[in-house]
Design an enzyme around this catalytic site. Structure first.
Site, PDB file in Angstrom:
ATOM      1  N   SER A  84     -10.090  -0.382   7.200  1.00 14.10           N
ATOM      2  CA  SER A  84      -9.171  -0.181   6.232  1.00 14.10           C
ATOM      3  C   SER A  84      -8.448  -1.228   5.230  1.00 14.10           C
ATOM      4  O   SER A  84      -7.691  -1.237   4.207  1.00 14.10           O
ATOM      5  CB  SER A  84      -8.272   1.070   6.032  1.00 14.10           C
ATOM      6  OG  SER A  84      -9.194   2.374   5.797  1.00 14.10           O
TER       7      SER A  84
ATOM      8  N   LYS B 159       0.756  -1.028   0.129  1.00 12.79           N
ATOM      9  CA  LYS B 159      -0.112   0.165   0.190  1.00 12.79           C
ATOM     10  C   LYS B 159       1.107   1.018   0.062  1.00 12.79           C
ATOM     11  O   LYS B 159       1.799   0.924   0.365  1.00 12.79           O
ATOM     12  CB  LYS B 159      -0.235   0.442   1.239  1.00 12.79           C
ATOM     13  CG  LYS B 159      -1.516   1.043   1.293  1.00 12.79           C
ATOM     14  CD  LYS B 159      -2.703   0.708   2.966  1.00 12.79           C
ATOM     15  CE  LYS B 159      -3.769   1.925   2.818  1.00 12.79           C
ATOM     16  NZ  LYS B 159      -4.846   1.862   3.892  1.00 12.79           N
TER      17      LYS B 159
ATOM     18  N   SER C 246      -9.352   1.284   3.215  1.00 20.78           N
ATOM     19  CA  SER C 246      -9.043   2.516   1.673  1.00 20.78           C
ATOM     20  C   SER C 246      -7.769   1.392   1.604  1.00 20.78           C
ATOM     21  O   SER C 246      -7.407   2.236   0.365  1.00 20.78           O
ATOM     22  CB  SER C 246      -7.768   3.628   2.836  1.00 20.78           C
ATOM     23  OG  SER C 246      -7.047   3.028   3.698  1.00 20.78           O
TER      24      SER C 246
END
Ligand SMILES: [Zn+2]
Lengths: 484, 473
Positions: free
Chosen positions: B167, B68, B143
């Protein structure tokens, strides 16, 4: 209406940079005066993703300071974030302490010429220092700068902040307090306490009130006092400024004022309306930490000799007057110097004290040096004292030798030999000079005979002049009196 | 197809030399080439060389792994999908990245996210909207939407995400993959660009529970650079992978299967729970009376911490800087232009909540609720070994559907937030489809009891046999 008398109410906030090897929350070295931005790492640069890890030594140091200031050490303490934007602060928040500082509720008995005054300590806490900004402008102030440079070497250096209650009543008391606090941190070995280099920084809150009143007036905070001298000047200026305002029916504004050393006055920096909300909250990156009773007691048991203990020892062991003992313990270096010198000169500590407090201090002050920066070691001083004791040189010559040794660092033995300053104690040699002087100054001899004592001084002076100051003055005196 | 296999399977085959590491990397790269234009999972790609050292422990050597883009990678852009860090290149590796380098993974790239991990749909990225591989008109969740979509689409074999309020789990649920948020402090946060420090935790997003256990093992462990990192022995997580759940008490959180849940989800979820029961587990109902306050508490604590954490993006030292006449204007312009709407909304919210006069009423109250929720969990765990719920109240929603209504968007994290507030481990495992879209089954465990969470997840995976794959062209 009768003219009121005002008294000043002063509280101090003192920041002391701690001499740990590494910074407060990272492994970068604590340094001074190095090439900009050479002692930084991702953590003290506040790069995204980095996290703080507490330096245990800094916690130990602030605990020591708390104990030396007679504070309560809080069993659980915590770091808070103080949020505000400024380019010298890499994270735009400072890791500090808020409602639970390491130490609180202490006091320091400040020694003054007229006795002692107890100044209560509100708190002593630990935080991180900011970087340094260099504004490229004539005034060196941000708003006039074309551009500014930032050095993060200092960012993250551990800082101990001590906050007093408003118990101080004059600039002199403030100076005495700071001087004593400085001596304490020096004796603890946690800071060099150098105001000029910024490792000890003082902010003062000042207000005035009519004598006898228990209420507080509106206060102004004064910043940027970089020496004991400027501290005293700034506080006196501010007291006078406020007094004049009040006497003329004006009012003091709550504001932050900047001491301008060059102009010799304080000027408005920030008004109260501009006071920031720091939005303190517990730093989630650092968990609360425990200072157990065992931990605190261990630190207490390891505390080194503090200035007040040292002072007591100087009085009891060396028989010094209290005044001497106080002056000699105002800085650790002076105390160390005295201890060292007395070790080499046990017979008369008071004599050592006289020289340090008198001649030596005078020279140091003129040269703007600390005692441990001087070329005169305790060995030098004791060497000089021994020469005087043995009557090898007179007290007058001794001052000349001191001067030379202060400038060159040569041992008195060598100076005396090189400059042939050995005192003449041979009576027959002195007698020759005396005879010659008496013969040449018949008028003075007559005057002396007729009871004009002044003439004696003149004649002795003449003999000393002829002997280039080396004749023993006692012998000279005695011989002149005998011959007349 | 190689890209469809798990890391565990690929490792076995690599060891047997059925194909080379390069062939594996090429297979994933060509998959990326064919589907990335439809998915938009990545912000930055990383070119690597296969590792030839045979003496590396773990199953991840030369396995394509995505990271990420809020996790720092030395020398490789780390943008947090924000304009303010568009060209920011870290000078150090996050601890998890160091650990993955030690495990010799083949990094594929940095994945898209909601800017600074603030969002539940990956629509808040400054660069691109990632699409759900199951239906590219829909969001992948967020996210960590880029990581979840990349794993689901075969654009990597496994990925790292970060989870502050769901997330990892919510996008894993939307994309039909496994996502785990470990116990707070189990995985180092050093190098994770902070959103809400007391809630953030890095975790694995994988194709199955086996890979999840292995990846967790690779990244967990005490880190001296993270003061909140736990100094605890790390169990051998793959040892948890037995499907024996006989006697295991599974607590269904009553409040999380009540109103607001799509009926399709409720159905798939209860069928899955029944299957666990058929394997010998005991299903009990538990109540968490304060759970309804979790969401408001979260939306005070997380923005408060974020308002401080994101202060450093000021244009002074790195990242985007707006031109201005003076310092204050530079700060204002840089942050106005550099941050997106949602980030600014949360900074404002947090700044307000921490302000003098409001602190106690907002931040202070929220912390009290947090304590109550921890108490709720303690009581619930007296009745059950693990607690379960649907991971999300709905399946993946359409792009643009909730962007105008932040509150609706926030509600998609209602089931995942409590685990962050309590710091306990939680996993989302696919348990079926509802109208063609994946449904996630959330399993929460006691503090540091990842083993029981993984065991339950593995048992569920074995009984459900969820084999569907997104039909992506
Ligand atoms: Zn550093």
């Amino acid at each position: 209406m009768a003219v009121k008398d005002y008294e000043a109410v002063i509280g101090l906030e003192i920041h002391v940079e701690l001499l740990t090897e590494s910074k407060m929350f990272c492994g970068s070295a604590v340094t001074f005066g190095e090439e900009p931005n050479t002692h930084t790492c991702p953590i003290c640069l506040g790069l995204p993703g980095t996290l703080p890890v507490t330096n245990k030594k800094a916690i130990e140091y602030i605990t020591m300071i708390g104990l030396a200031l007679n504070c309560k050490i809080n069993p659980i303490s915590q770091f808070h974030r103080k949020n505000y934007f400024y380019p010298d602060m890499p994270k735009d928040y400072q890791i500090s302490q808020y409602d639970i500082p390491v130490a609180s509720n202490g006091f320091l008995d400040v020694e003054l010429d007229g006795g002692e005054r107890r100044v209560r300590i509100l708190r002593a806490h630990i935080e991180e220092d900011t970087g340094k900004l260099l504004h490229e402008s004539k005034s060196g102030r941000l708003h006039e700068a074309k551009y500014s440079l930032v050095d993060f070497n200092r960012a993250g250096t551990p800082l101990a902040e001590t906050v007093t209650e408003p118990d101080i009543r004059s600039a002199e008391q403030a100076v005495a307090f700071v001087s004593q606090l400085r001596s304490i941190v020096q004796h603890l070995g946690v800071s060099d306490g150098n105001m000029e280099e910024g490792s000890l920084r003082v902010d003062a809150n000042i207000s005035l009130r009519p004598v006898g009143s228990n209420e507080f007036g509106v206060k102004a905070e004064v910043k940027n006092m970089n020496s004991f001298r400027s501290l005293k000047k700034a506080l006196n200026f501010e007291i006078e400024r406020q007094e004049e305002l009040l006497r003329n029916g004006g009012e003091v504004h709550q504001e932050t004022r900047h001491w301008d050393e060059k102009l010799g006055r304080t000027t408005t920096l920030r008004r109260k309306e501009e006071v920031q909300d720091y939005r303190y909250f517990p730093d989630p990156d650092l968990v609360p930490f425990n200072l157990t009773e065992d931990y605190v007691e261990e630190i207490r048991s390891k505390l080194p000799e503090l200035p007040k203990d040292r002072k007591k020892r100087f009085i009891e062991e060396y028989g010094l007057p209290a005044h001497d003992a106080r002056v000699l313990t105002q800085s650790k270096a002076v105390g160390d110097y005295f201890d060292e010198a007395v070790k080499l000169y046990k017979k008369d500590p008071k004599n050592v004290s006289n020289w340090i407090i008198g001649e030596f201090s005078y020279h140091l002050k003129n040269a703007n040096l600390e005692i441990d920066e001087s070329a005169i070691t305790p060995k030098h001083l004791v060497n000089l004292l021994n020469l005087i004791d043995k009557k090898t040189i007179s007290g007058k010559i001794a001052k000349e030798v001191f001067d030379e040794m202060f400038n060159t660092g040569k041992l008195p033995d060598i100076i005396v030999e090189e400059k042939q300053l050995v005192q003449i104690v041979d009576e027959s040699e002195i007698e020759k000079i005396v005879d010659a002087v008496l013969e040449e100054n018949a008028q003075a001899v007559e005057d002396l005979k007729s009871g004009k004592e002044k003439a004696l001084g003149f004649l002795v002076g003449q003999v000393m002049r002829f002997s280039k100051g080396k004749a023993n003055p006692e012998i000279v005196n005695r011989l002149i009196k005998k011959k007349i | 197809m190689l890209y469809e296999l798990t890391a565990y399977e690929l490792n076995k085959k690599l060891q047997k030399k059925e194909f080379s590491s390069k062939e594996l990397t090429d297979a994933v790269n060509s998959r990326i080439e064919s589907v990335e234009k439809n998915v938009d999972a990545y912000v930055t790609f990383i070119e690597g060389k296969p590792d030839n050292n045979d003496n590396v422990a773990g199953i991840f050597r030369n396995i394509p792994v995505a990271v990420k883009d809020n996790i720092c990678t030395k020398g490789i852009k780390t943008t947090c999908s924000s304009k303010i860090l568009e060209n920011y290149v870290p000078i150090y590796d996050a601890t998890v990245v160091k650990k993955l380098k030690e495990a010799r993974v083949a990094f594929t790239g940095k994945t898209n996210l909601d800017e600074f991990a603030m969002g539940s749909s990956t629509e808040n990225s400054a660069f691109k909207i990632t699409k759900n591989p199951w239906d590219t008109k829909r969001v992948p969740g967020g996210s960590s939407g880029g990581s979840a979509a990349a794993v689901a689409a075969g654009e990597c074999i496994a990925a790292l995400g970060s989870d502050t309020g769901g997330s990892i789990r919510q996008p894993a649920s939307f994309c039909g993959v496994v996502g785990m948020k470990p116990t707070y402090g189990l995985v180092s946060r050093y190098g994770l660009v902070a959103f809400a420090s007391s809630l953030d935790q890095i975790g694995p997003i994988t194709k199955d529970v086996t890979d999840c256990a292995h990846l967790l093992k690779a990244i967990a462990g005490h880190d001296a650079f993270d003061s909140t990192s736990l100094n605890t022995e790390i169990p051998d997580y793959p040892k948890a992978l037995t499907s024996n759940v006989k006697g295991l008490k599974i607590g269904v959180i009553k409040e999380l299967v009540a109103e607001g849940i799509e009926s399709g989800i409720e159905h798939v979820f209860s069928e899955a729970a029944k299957k666990l029961e058929s394997k010998g587990a005991q299903i009990v109902e538990v109540s968490m009376p304060h759970i309804e306050y979790a969401l408001p508490a979260y939306y005070l604590i997380a923005p408060s911490e974020a308002s401080s954490n994101l202060a450093r993006f000021d244009g002074v030292r790195y990242g985007f800087r707006a031109q201005a006449e003076d310092l204050l204007e530079m700060y204002k312009k840089t942050r106005s232009v550099g941050f997106g709407e949602e980030v600014k909304r949360r900074i404002m919210l947090g700044t307000y909540a921490l302000s003098t006069g409001y602190f106690e009423a907002y931040y202070g109250q929220a912390q009290k609720i947090r304590t109550l929720i921890i108490e709720d969990f303690k009581k619930a765990f007296e009745k059950a070994d693990v607690l379960v719920s649907p991971t999300t109240p709905s399946t993946a929603f359409e792009i643009g559907e909730k962007t105008d209504d932040p509150l609706q968007m926030y509600l998609s994290d209602i089931a995942t937030i409590p685990a962050n507030l309590a710091g306990i481990p939680a996993i989302s495992v696919p348990c079926g489809l509802s109208e063609g879209l994946p449904v996630g089954f959330q399993i929460m465990g006691k503090h540091l009891d990842e083993m029981t969470v993984l065991k339950t997840a593995y048992a569920l995976e074995q009984t459900i046999e969820f084999k569907e794959k997104p039909k992506l062209n």
